[in-house]
Design an enzyme around this catalytic site. Sequence first.
Site, mmCIF file in Angstrom:
data_model
loop_
_atom_site.group_PDB
_atom_site.id
_atom_site.type_symbol
_atom_site.label_atom_id
_atom_site.label_comp_id
_atom_site.label_asym_id
_atom_site.label_seq_id
_atom_site.Cartn_x
_atom_site.Cartn_y
_atom_site.Cartn_z
ATOM 1 N N GLY A 96 0.957 -1.193 0.039
ATOM 2 C CA GLY A 96 -0.114 0.071 0.088
ATOM 3 C C GLY A 96 1.009 1.370 -0.098
ATOM 4 N N ILE A 123 2.385 2.880 2.477
ATOM 5 C CA ILE A 123 3.668 2.911 3.294
ATOM 6 C C ILE A 123 4.558 2.080 2.758
ATOM 7 C CG2 ILE A 123 4.411 2.236 5.627
ATOM 8 C CD1 ILE A 123 1.617 3.513 6.679
ATOM 9 N N THR A 147 6.376 -2.470 11.432
ATOM 10 C CA THR A 147 5.855 -1.220 11.676
ATOM 11 C C THR A 147 4.311 -1.242 11.411
ATOM 12 O OG1 THR A 147 6.608 -0.235 9.522
ATOM 13 C CG2 THR A 147 8.091 0.035 11.578
ATOM 14 N N ARG A 199 1.320 -3.650 12.404
ATOM 15 C CA ARG A 199 0.510 -4.011 13.621
ATOM 16 C C ARG A 199 0.989 -5.436 14.269
ATOM 17 N NH1 ARG A 199 -1.523 0.092 13.782
ATOM 18 N NH2 ARG A 199 -3.611 0.765 13.728
ATOM 19 N N GLU A 230 0.639 -3.946 24.343
ATOM 20 C CA GLU A 230 1.046 -2.560 24.640
ATOM 21 C C GLU A 230 0.679 -1.890 25.685
ATOM 22 O OE1 GLU A 230 0.394 -0.658 20.902
ATOM 23 O OE2 GLU A 230 2.034 -1.655 19.880
ATOM 24 N N HIS A 252 5.643 1.910 19.463
ATOM 25 C CA HIS A 252 4.797 2.289 18.521
ATOM 26 C C HIS A 252 4.494 3.836 18.267
ATOM 27 C CE1 HIS A 252 0.638 0.853 17.317
ATOM 28 N NE2 HIS A 252 0.879 1.933 16.519
ATOM 29 N N ALA A 295 6.085 4.979 15.193
ATOM 30 C CA ALA A 295 6.767 4.961 13.796
ATOM 31 C C ALA A 295 6.088 6.005 13.065
ATOM 32 C CB ALA A 295 6.492 3.597 12.961
#
Length: 337
Positions: free
Chosen positions: A151, A153, A231, A233, A262, A281, A283
């Site tokens: 996609g 990213i 980076t 999930r 987390e 988390h 990025a």
Amino acid sequence: MKIVITECDHDAFDIERAVTDPAGADLVLAQSRDAAEVIANAAGAQGILVQYAQITAEVMDGLPDLLAIGRYGVGIDSVDVEAATARGIAVCNVPDYGTEAVSDHAIGMALAAARGIPRLDRGVRAGSFDLVAVRPLYLTRDRVFGVIGLGLIGTATARKAAGLGYEVIGYDVRADPADDTYHGVKSVSLDELLERSQVVSLHTPLDEHSRGMIGAAQFAKMRSDAILVNTSRGGVADTAALVDALRAGEILGAAIDVHEEEPVPVGHPLTEFDSVVLTPHLAWYSEESYAELKRRTVENVVEVCAGRAPRNIVNPEVLGAPGRNEACAPALAGKGA
């Protein structure tokens, strides 16, 4: 119009208020810890802004005035979209705000892990001044960088990796196996990518198809000198299987920004490995992306509550639902929106 931030760890909300105040909306900040608190804190709200809270059918049923859910981020795995759609509630995200920041971070983590930079830094601080612990080190040139998920990213990461000299290959579930390229990246099967890549970088959303897609079987196919970068999930890669693969020497290392739990607990098994780079988390973060995320998240919700189509909506079919304009009218009564 009442908009409630269900919970959020941001340090200020001036950006959101710069959107809600001119629209005549009341913005309320809460710090809800569970479904009951979300319902209690968001009572009477037409819109909610969500960071980590799970927005289930139960929560939606407890908020009968709700018209829109805005998620601070790209992923919408914390929101039951099917339940929202059935109730005529719009679900909005910001799918393209962090493209450059996340791809920058993925490249930075890949290089840090490949060059052993965190381990070398710790060594220098402890009085060690040699590179024995991180040998062998290699150039990026002619090494293979595999991108899973092409996609926005993923393709940005692929572009940057190619600029560093990596040979870049990619896999995307949406790619036609008959095509040689997908979004400008050489397209291969998942098995080929795992078998060839010295860096495997994950950029796929978390859904029923991608959850646990990198598990024990996939780690067994990877090279012994491979580094996993995540980076996307935490649930895309099976953490227990990753720990096992590292302990068995099936892969060389990992660079993980997103985690199945987390915050990461103190003493978590991943913290045992010098070959693992961990970040909390973040990025997505840059000063530019932070401001854009906040502004666009609330803009989407204000637009829906005002009876207009937002810039980003996951379930656009709800906008044409019978009675939606009528439902928006009470939210706007006496307001500037």
